[in-house]
Design a protein around this motif. Structure first.
Motif, PDB file in Angstrom:
ATOM      1  N   GLU A 139      42.254  60.077  81.491  1.00 52.03           N
ATOM      2  CA  GLU A 139      40.819  60.256  81.747  1.00 52.03           C
ATOM      3  C   GLU A 139      40.109  60.591  80.448  1.00 52.03           C
ATOM      4  OE1 GLU A 139      38.048  59.372  83.967  1.00 52.03           O
ATOM      5  OE2 GLU A 139      39.758  59.888  85.237  1.00 52.03           O
ATOM      6  N   GLU A 140      40.705  61.517  79.695  1.00 47.40           N
ATOM      7  CA  GLU A 140      40.133  61.863  78.385  1.00 47.40           C
ATOM      8  C   GLU A 140      40.244  60.668  77.440  1.00 47.40           C
ATOM      9  OE1 GLU A 140      38.036  63.974  75.766  1.00 47.40           O
ATOM     10  OE2 GLU A 140      38.575  64.755  77.741  1.00 47.40           O
ATOM     11  N   ARG A 143      37.343  58.368  77.906  1.00 47.43           N
ATOM     12  CA  ARG A 143      36.128  58.943  77.301  1.00 47.43           C
ATOM     13  C   ARG A 143      36.156  58.768  75.782  1.00 47.43           C
ATOM     14  NH1 ARG A 143      36.631  63.011  81.563  1.00 47.43           N
ATOM     15  NH2 ARG A 143      37.865  64.369  80.207  1.00 47.43           N
ATOM     16  N   ASN A 146      35.541  55.039  74.813  1.00 47.60           N
ATOM     17  CA  ASN A 146      34.128  54.649  74.892  1.00 47.60           C
ATOM     18  C   ASN A 146      33.379  54.968  73.602  1.00 47.60           C
ATOM     19  OD1 ASN A 146      34.279  53.635  77.517  1.00 47.60           O
ATOM     20  ND2 ASN A 146      33.772  55.613  78.450  1.00 47.60           N
ATOM     21  N   ASN A 193      33.425  53.832  83.087  1.00 49.82           N
ATOM     22  CA  ASN A 193      32.924  55.127  83.551  1.00 49.82           C
ATOM     23  C   ASN A 193      34.036  56.155  83.740  1.00 49.82           C
ATOM     24  OD1 ASN A 193      30.206  54.282  83.669  1.00 49.82           O
ATOM     25  ND2 ASN A 193      30.580  53.299  85.652  1.00 49.82           N
ATOM     26  N   SER A 194      35.268  55.677  83.984  1.00 47.25           N
ATOM     27  CA  SER A 194      36.385  56.585  84.264  1.00 47.25           C
ATOM     28  C   SER A 194      37.682  55.789  84.197  1.00 47.25           C
ATOM     29  CB  SER A 194      36.235  57.200  85.669  1.00 47.25           C
ATOM     30  OG  SER A 194      36.298  56.167  86.651  1.00 47.25           O
ATOM     31  N   TRP A 195      38.805  56.507  84.279  1.00 43.95           N
ATOM     32  CA  TRP A 195      40.097  55.837  84.340  1.00 43.95           C
ATOM     33  C   TRP A 195      40.200  54.998  85.620  1.00 43.95           C
ATOM     34  CZ3 TRP A 195      43.768  54.148  81.415  1.00 43.95           C
ATOM     35  CH2 TRP A 195      45.000  53.782  81.973  1.00 43.95           C
ATOM     36  N   ASP A 197      37.776  53.481  87.074  1.00 43.31           N
ATOM     37  CA  ASP A 197      36.981  52.285  86.814  1.00 43.31           C
ATOM     38  C   ASP A 197      37.827  51.256  86.056  1.00 43.31           C
ATOM     39  OD1 ASP A 197      34.789  50.582  86.630  1.00 43.31           O
ATOM     40  OD2 ASP A 197      33.935  51.623  84.892  1.00 43.31           O
TER      41      ASP A 197
END
Length: 369
Positions: A139-140, A143, A146, A193-195, A197
């Protein structure tokens, strides 16, 4: 920085296997891999073409460990090649070799790729540097991916090392990326937007029979589908070890800095892929002679100023990661020119692409012995 997040480093380098007489590529990877001692053998891998050998480090705690291991591995690889009357070299492309004359490695994975993509795969005779940086979780990692996309052209320009292709000066400092762009699922990744996604995207491709696993996503930067890392894949294979270490250290610092900002709830503006692609094109064409776009100010800026801003951005994590020497080497690259600049200089002075290969071999062995 929290002890549990060490931002470990793993480095993968793709070397050219060169005949000592012709200075052409030769499909002799089996001679090198089969002839290795067990310790080095574990670090070498086949790639799609038999004239490529990939060498990878262990998971390193820091850049100092990576330095020690890389010097040892490259020294052993060079010695081994010489025993078989071969040489190995860095560089993103060979100056004059014909891809049609190079053998494809017999392996199910490569058979599938070639059957799927034909000459797009067969002509992909290129050599890259891949660097893995450990992340706390996926997840990190998304981010970080991106945000880190913005800095890819900055790093890429420093690595440019493929101006020649099939006997021609292409006019690009990195033609390797133009060759690889023929593959699907390459280039700057989209924003996710997220893992979850990202997983939804992968699952659609798998469900529709487009890919069988996420390793067939070959972006310039990706959260790795298996390892707990974010993988930088944009760079040409450099010549000198110090160039590789510099690029790896900068990548590690970018990841650590973005994570640090997230921990402090400080945001960094996300830029659209189509804008970042403009800077990637400029880096590919002109390398460190490029003017890159400052999207915030909406102006074009000389690369050296862009580099200053990047080094200033990561400065507060450099000493925490103990890699200031490696990061500061970026200024030395700007001073002496990238691998592309130096190879073009040799060609302009000699008019002989074999002399360029001689230089590539010399630089690959620089500082080893």
């Amino acid at each position: 920085m929290e002890e549990k997040h060490k931002f470990t480093i793993g480095i993968e380098e793709e070397y050219q296997i060169i005949d000592v007489e012709s200075r052409d590529l030769v499909s002799h990877v089996s001679k090198i891999i089969d002839g290795t001692q067990s310790l080095l053998h574990e670090k070498l891998k086949n790639e799609m073409h038999e004239s490529v050998v990939e060498m990878e480090t262990s998971v390193c705690e820091n850049i100092k460990q990576a330095r020690e291991e890389m010097y040892s591995l490259r020294r052993n690889l060079v010695d081994l090649a010489k025993k078989h009357n071969l040489r190995v070299s860095g560089g993103g492309t060979h100056p004059f070799s014909d891809w049609k004359l190079q053998n494809i490695t017999t392996k199910d994975r490569y058979d599938i790729i070639v059957n799927d993509m034909g000459d797009v795969a067969r002509s992909n005779l290129i050599f890259g540097l891949h660097v893995h940086v450990g992340v706390p979780n996926r997840e990190e990692g998304i981010r970080i991916q991106n945000i880190a996309r913005y800095f890819l052209p900055h790093i890429y320009a420093l690595s440019t090392c493929s101006p020649f292709w099939e006997g021609r000066n292409t006019g690009f400092k990195s033609f390797r990326q133009k060759i690889f762009a023929k593959f699907p699922r390459t280039g700057i990744p989209s924003h996710f937007n997220s893992w979850a996604d990202f997983e939804q995207y992968v699952n659609i491709l798998i469900k529709t029979g487009t890919i069988d696993n996420a390793k067939k996503i070959w972006w310039d930067l990706r959260v790795h589908p298996i390892y707990p890392t974010i993988e930088f894949r944009i760079c040409d294979m450099p010549l000198r070890i110090e160039e590789t270490l510099c690029l790896a250290a900068i990548m590690q610092c970018i990841v650590a800095k973005i994570y640090k900002l997230h921990q402090q709830n400080i945001s960094f503006r996300n830029y659209r892929r189509i804008l970042i692609n403009e800077n990637k094109w400029r880096a590919s064409r002109y390398g460190i002679d490029a003017e890159l776009i400052d999207f915030g100010k909406e102006i074009s800026v000389p690369y050296e100023k862009i580099l200053d801003e990047l080094l200033e951005f990561i400065d507060d994590v450099v000493d925490e990661l103990d890699c200031r020497k490696e990061v500061e080497y970026a200024r030395e690259i700007v001073k002496m020119g990238t691998g592309a600049d130096r190879k073009i200089k040799v060609y302009n002075e000699t008019g002989d692409l074999k002399k360029v290969v001689d230089y590539m071999i010399y630089e690959t062995e620089f500082g080893l012995f």
